[in-house]
Enzyme design. Sequence first.
Site, PDB file in Angstrom:
ATOM      1  N   HIS A 159       0.819  -1.224   0.000  1.00 44.45           N
ATOM      2  CA  HIS A 159       0.000   0.000   0.000  1.00 44.45           C
ATOM      3  C   HIS A 159       0.847   1.266   0.000  1.00 44.45           C
ATOM      4  O   HIS A 159       0.317   2.355  -0.197  1.00 44.45           O
ATOM      5  CB  HIS A 159      -0.920   0.017   1.223  1.00 44.45           C
ATOM      6  CG  HIS A 159      -1.892  -1.126   1.256  1.00 44.45           C
ATOM      7  ND1 HIS A 159      -2.794  -1.369   0.255  1.00 44.45           N
ATOM      8  CD2 HIS A 159      -2.096  -2.108   2.184  1.00 44.45           C
ATOM      9  CE1 HIS A 159      -3.516  -2.435   0.545  1.00 44.45           C
ATOM     10  NE2 HIS A 159      -3.104  -2.903   1.706  1.00 44.45           N
ATOM     11  N   THR A 217      -7.558  -4.672   9.558  1.00 45.30           N
ATOM     12  CA  THR A 217      -8.484  -3.906   8.713  1.00 45.30           C
ATOM     13  C   THR A 217      -9.079  -4.807   7.633  1.00 45.30           C
ATOM     14  O   THR A 217     -10.299  -4.902   7.479  1.00 45.30           O
ATOM     15  CB  THR A 217      -7.758  -2.707   8.059  1.00 45.30           C
ATOM     16  OG1 THR A 217      -6.845  -2.164   8.999  1.00 45.30           O
ATOM     17  CG2 THR A 217      -8.739  -1.659   7.622  1.00 45.30           C
ATOM     18  N   ARG A 277       7.103  -5.530   3.173  1.00 41.28           N
ATOM     19  CA  ARG A 277       5.792  -6.080   2.803  1.00 41.28           C
ATOM     20  C   ARG A 277       5.699  -6.051   1.291  1.00 41.28           C
ATOM     21  O   ARG A 277       5.781  -4.984   0.672  1.00 41.28           O
ATOM     22  CB  ARG A 277       4.637  -5.295   3.420  1.00 41.28           C
ATOM     23  CG  ARG A 277       3.293  -5.867   2.908  1.00 41.28           C
ATOM     24  CD  ARG A 277       2.133  -5.552   3.802  1.00 41.28           C
ATOM     25  NE  ARG A 277       1.749  -4.152   3.753  1.00 41.28           N
ATOM     26  CZ  ARG A 277       0.675  -3.670   4.378  1.00 41.28           C
ATOM     27  NH1 ARG A 277      -0.103  -4.486   5.100  1.00 41.28           N
ATOM     28  NH2 ARG A 277       0.380  -2.387   4.313  1.00 41.28           N
TER      29      ARG A 277
END
Length: 264
Positions: A48, A177, A73
């Site tokens: 992200h 989330t 990540r």
Amino acid sequence: MAETHSRGLLSLNSGSQHLTTFVQIPDLNVIEILVRTALDSFILDCQHGMFSGSTIGPAIAAAAYSDKPALIRIPVGDFAFASRALDLGAAAIICPMINSAADARQLVTFVKYPPVGLRSWGPRRALPLSGLSGDLYLQRSNELTQCFVMIETAEALSNLDEILRVEGVDGVFVGPTDLSVSLTNGRSLAVTSDMVLTAVETVAASCRQHGKHAGIFALDAQQAVGHFQRGFNFVALAQDAMFMSQAADSGCARVRELSNGSVR
Ligand code: 3PY
Ligand code: MG
């Protein structure tokens, strides 16, 4: 060549209370600032965040030469990116959206050398950072570098035990989330709902049973403390842009408070 030093390795044990954060702004100035804080490590976010294959290398080295590990990540499903990040010296891989043992096994083929996986040889930056000879790095990197699978869907929860049994998976990292998105079928981002926290507790308990590390994301300090109390040994607190905007907002609020109403 004898072992000399190993820079930027992630050192966790079952009793660790390791605090990390997501770094999404791909600028070495950010790393330079964060290495001097109380954070134990950094997760460079290529899912992200704005980090990419060409910006992680210098950021990993900047962290490692300050003796803080950089974890990466990777983007969803881009398992080849994991090998590349390890070659550039990543201390660990965090892979989003691992939903089954088959997903986990496929990831492991890219992050561990034989006999566990099929990682291809070429640790361009990792070797000098490790301070090891080629043979020693080959023999030791499966244990020195870690593989975390993100548990963030209902499907992953239902396959958790099989995922945790996959050789080469060193731990999990919960994305509360996405877990909320999945458990509410796209209706809510409520990371502290009873439903999400019950699932989160199950993950921590399963990791304990399987002797694997348990990591999770926390939006704030209160959530982070709760997750450590639930048995997580590795918590990512917020991310770089959040720290910046929260500090700016609280600085402005404090100026207004101290001015007794003369500054609006
Ligand atoms: C999530 O909460 O889904 C995350 O991926 C945290 O980074
Ligand atoms: Mg997520």
